[in-house]
Design a protein around this motif. Structure first.
Motif, short mmCIF file in Angstrom:
data_model
loop_
_atom_site.label_atom_id
_atom_site.label_comp_id
_atom_site.label_asym_id
_atom_site.label_seq_id
_atom_site.Cartn_x
_atom_site.Cartn_y
_atom_site.Cartn_z
N VAL A 54 -2.95 14.36 -65.91
CA VAL A 54 -2.62 16.06 -65.97
C VAL A 54 -1.70 16.03 -67.14
N VAL A 55 -0.90 15.29 -67.49
CA VAL A 55 0.24 15.51 -68.64
C VAL A 55 -0.61 15.34 -69.81
N LEU A 56 -1.54 14.30 -69.82
CA LEU A 56 -2.38 14.22 -70.96
C LEU A 56 -3.32 15.58 -71.36
N GLU A 57 -3.78 16.23 -70.47
CA GLU A 57 -4.68 17.16 -70.51
C GLU A 57 -3.76 18.54 -71.12
N ASN A 58 -2.50 18.47 -70.68
CA ASN A 58 -1.58 19.56 -71.03
C ASN A 58 -0.85 19.57 -72.22
N VAL A 59 -0.97 18.21 -73.02
CA VAL A 59 -0.26 18.00 -74.13
C VAL A 59 -1.20 18.17 -75.41
#
Length: 145
Positions: A54-59
């Motif tokens: 989820v974090v990698l998708e948003n960054v």
């Protein structure tokens, strides 16, 4: 000859100052890394194990940048590293369920502090090695005279 001895003394004083800073930075680094690791564990617990995806998708791009510059000390160019933050808020506020977004932000802040300390430590250690070489070279020149 007198100039070279003064240069050695100046470099040695700077060398000792950097050594003291390295020791204190390494001592604080242990606590900061422990805090950031615990914050990651909390975030994984609250938001679930798929938090990484989820974090990698948003960054989209890095929010911290590291730049190098040089500082002149008694004719020796010491490398220095500086970091700068873009200040953009990420979209991780709503990551996970319940308080997951809050835990992710706390984890992010903890790791930013860890990066700040690591950049400072890298700068100090690089300067330390450069000064060590310069002192050895200058000592050889003084002894040759």
């Amino acid at each position: 000859m007198l100039f070279s001895r003064r240069k050695v003394m100046l470099l040695t004083v700077q060398f000792r100052q950097i050594l003291k800073k390295i020791v204190s930075t390494k001592e604080s680094m242990g606590d900061i890394m422990k805090t950031s690791s615990f914050a990651l564990t909390e975030a994984k617990y609250v938001a679930g194990d798929n938090i990484k995806h989820v974090v990698l998708e948003n960054v989209k791009e890095a929010s911290l940048r590291v730049r190098s510059r040089t500082e002149n000390v008694a004719g020796v160019k010491l490398p220095k590293f500086d970091y700068s933050a873009d200040g953009e808020a990420t979209k991780n506020d709503l990551t996970g369920l319940a308080r997951g977004g809050q835990q992710v932000q706390q984890c992010r802040v903890a790791y930013i502090k860890a990066i700040e300390v690591l950049v400072e430590l890298a700068s100090l250690q690089t300067s330390f090695l450069t000064l060590d070489d310069a002192i050895k070279t200058t000592n050889r020149r003084v002894n040759a005279l």
